[in-house]
Design a protein around this motif. Structure first.
Motif, PDB file in Angstrom:
ATOM      1  N   LEU A  67     -48.465 -44.268 -67.627  1.00  0.00           N
ATOM      2  CA  LEU A  67     -49.165 -43.984 -66.384  1.00  0.00           C
ATOM      3  C   LEU A  67     -50.114 -45.085 -65.935  1.00  0.00           C
ATOM      4  N   THR A  68     -50.574 -45.928 -66.833  1.00  0.00           N
ATOM      5  CA  THR A  68     -51.569 -46.936 -66.478  1.00  0.00           C
ATOM      6  C   THR A  68     -51.281 -48.274 -67.149  1.00  0.00           C
ATOM      7  N   GLN A  69     -51.804 -49.330 -66.549  1.00  0.00           N
ATOM      8  CA  GLN A  69     -51.794 -50.667 -67.151  1.00  0.00           C
ATOM      9  C   GLN A  69     -53.167 -51.310 -66.960  1.00  0.00           C
ATOM     10  N   VAL A  70     -53.608 -52.021 -67.973  1.00  0.00           N
ATOM     11  CA  VAL A  70     -54.827 -52.818 -67.898  1.00  0.00           C
ATOM     12  C   VAL A  70     -54.420 -54.285 -67.997  1.00  0.00           C
ATOM     13  N   TYR A  71     -54.967 -55.123 -67.124  1.00  0.00           N
ATOM     14  CA  TYR A  71     -54.540 -56.515 -67.088  1.00  0.00           C
ATOM     15  C   TYR A  71     -55.700 -57.422 -66.684  1.00  0.00           C
ATOM     16  N   LEU A  72     -55.533 -58.702 -66.985  1.00  0.00           N
ATOM     17  CA  LEU A  72     -56.464 -59.748 -66.554  1.00  0.00           C
ATOM     18  C   LEU A  72     -55.770 -60.549 -65.466  1.00  0.00           C
ATOM     19  N   ALA A  73     -56.506 -60.871 -64.383  1.00  0.00           N
ATOM     20  CA  ALA A  73     -55.883 -61.552 -63.241  1.00  0.00           C
ATOM     21  C   ALA A  73     -56.695 -62.768 -62.809  1.00  0.00           C
ATOM     22  N   PRO A  74     -56.563 -63.917 -63.494  1.00  0.00           N
ATOM     23  CA  PRO A  74     -57.171 -65.154 -62.986  1.00  0.00           C
ATOM     24  C   PRO A  74     -56.351 -65.678 -61.813  1.00  0.00           C
ATOM     25  N   GLY A  75     -57.020 -66.324 -60.857  1.00  0.00           N
ATOM     26  CA  GLY A  75     -56.296 -66.792 -59.684  1.00  0.00           C
ATOM     27  C   GLY A  75     -56.976 -67.960 -59.001  1.00  0.00           C
ATOM     28  N   LEU A  76     -56.406 -68.365 -57.885  1.00  0.00           N
ATOM     29  CA  LEU A  76     -56.949 -69.434 -57.050  1.00  0.00           C
ATOM     30  C   LEU A  76     -56.840 -68.984 -55.601  1.00  0.00           C
ATOM     31  N   THR A  77     -57.959 -69.027 -54.861  1.00  0.00           N
ATOM     32  CA  THR A  77     -58.012 -68.508 -53.492  1.00  0.00           C
ATOM     33  C   THR A  77     -58.623 -69.545 -52.548  1.00  0.00           C
ATOM     34  N   TYR A  78     -57.953 -69.737 -51.407  1.00  0.00           N
ATOM     35  CA  TYR A  78     -58.553 -70.501 -50.312  1.00  0.00           C
ATOM     36  C   TYR A  78     -59.134 -69.502 -49.319  1.00  0.00           C
ATOM     37  N   LYS A  79     -60.343 -69.774 -48.838  1.00  0.00           N
ATOM     38  CA  LYS A  79     -60.929 -68.893 -47.831  1.00  0.00           C
ATOM     39  C   LYS A  79     -61.710 -69.692 -46.788  1.00  0.00           C
ATOM     40  N   ASN A  80     -61.541 -69.263 -45.548  1.00  0.00           N
ATOM     41  CA  ASN A  80     -62.326 -69.767 -44.429  1.00  0.00           C
ATOM     42  C   ASN A  80     -63.378 -68.702 -44.129  1.00  0.00           C
TER      43      ASN A  80
END
Length: 211
Positions: A67-80
């Motif tokens: 029913l569930t998952q636990v995860y780590l989510a590193p990322g890269l984001t561009y924002k204006n």
């Protein structure tokens, strides 16, 4: 010697088993950023400014149940991001240390940044092909450029920022719709006025796909 070889093979098998159990899922998303700058002392002249937001992340599974998952989510984001100043007064430009152009006209402070969010996520399986995920964690960003109208004002702000962000996403198969918010913890101002504090704030909405 034989025991040593068998032990080494057992360790390699255990490592391979752990690696096989770890799920890694890339994703990409794009949408709108609703940015603003929180000031202290506060002012009602700063309003939300609309900008582009795009990014990618990798979900690394930490634990999973039916029913569930636990995860780590590193990322890269561009924002204006940034803000819109409505009807700036004559003293504001000198306080901020920037050129506000023609006073009495709305001025857009436009910032472009690259951010690295490192979020912890929890996903709930609601039904077949339908899920809901929650993410929360810190982000670290670097200011690429900043403009007031057509005037470059990058030197008026600190380059590095850090803060917290959170989001919720509704998922259908490989596709998702995300709503989130973030709050900067760094005083970005380089103004000579010690009491002035400026922090990035905002919320965002994106659509994306997992691979």
């Amino acid at each position: 010697m034989k025991k040593t070889v068998l032990t080494a093979l057992a360790c390699l098998a255990a490592i391979a088993g752990v690696s096989a159990q770890t799920t890694i899922k890339p994703r990409a998303e794009i949408g709108l950023n609703f940015g603003n700058i929180s000031t202290s002392p506060s002012t009602d002249m700063y309003k939300i400014a609309l900008g582009l937001r795009a990014g990618a992340a990798v979900e690394i599974g930490l634990s999973e149940s039916p029913l569930t998952q636990v995860y780590l989510a590193p990322g890269l984001t561009y924002k204006n991001h940034g803000t819109k100043i409505q009807n700036p007064v004559s003293s504001l430009g000198s306080i901020l240390g920037i050129d506000l152009g023609s006073l009495g006209q709305d001025v857009r402070l436009s910032m472009h940044s690259l951010a690295v969010p490192v979020n912890l996520g929890l996903r709930a399986n609601l039904a077949n092909d339908l899920g809901l995920s929650l993410e929360f964690g810190p982000y670290f960003s670097y200011l690429l450029s900043a403009k007031s109208g057509d005037t470059t004002i990058t030197d008026a702000y600190k380059r590095f920022d850090a803060g917290i962000n959170g989001s919720v996403a509704l998922e259908y198969q490989r596709y998702f719709l995300r709503l989130g918010a973030e709050y900067g913890l760094t005083n970005l101002s380089k103004s000579s006025v010690d009491a002035l504090k400026e922090r990035n704030v905002g919320f965002f909405t994106t659509v994306g796909m997992s691979f």
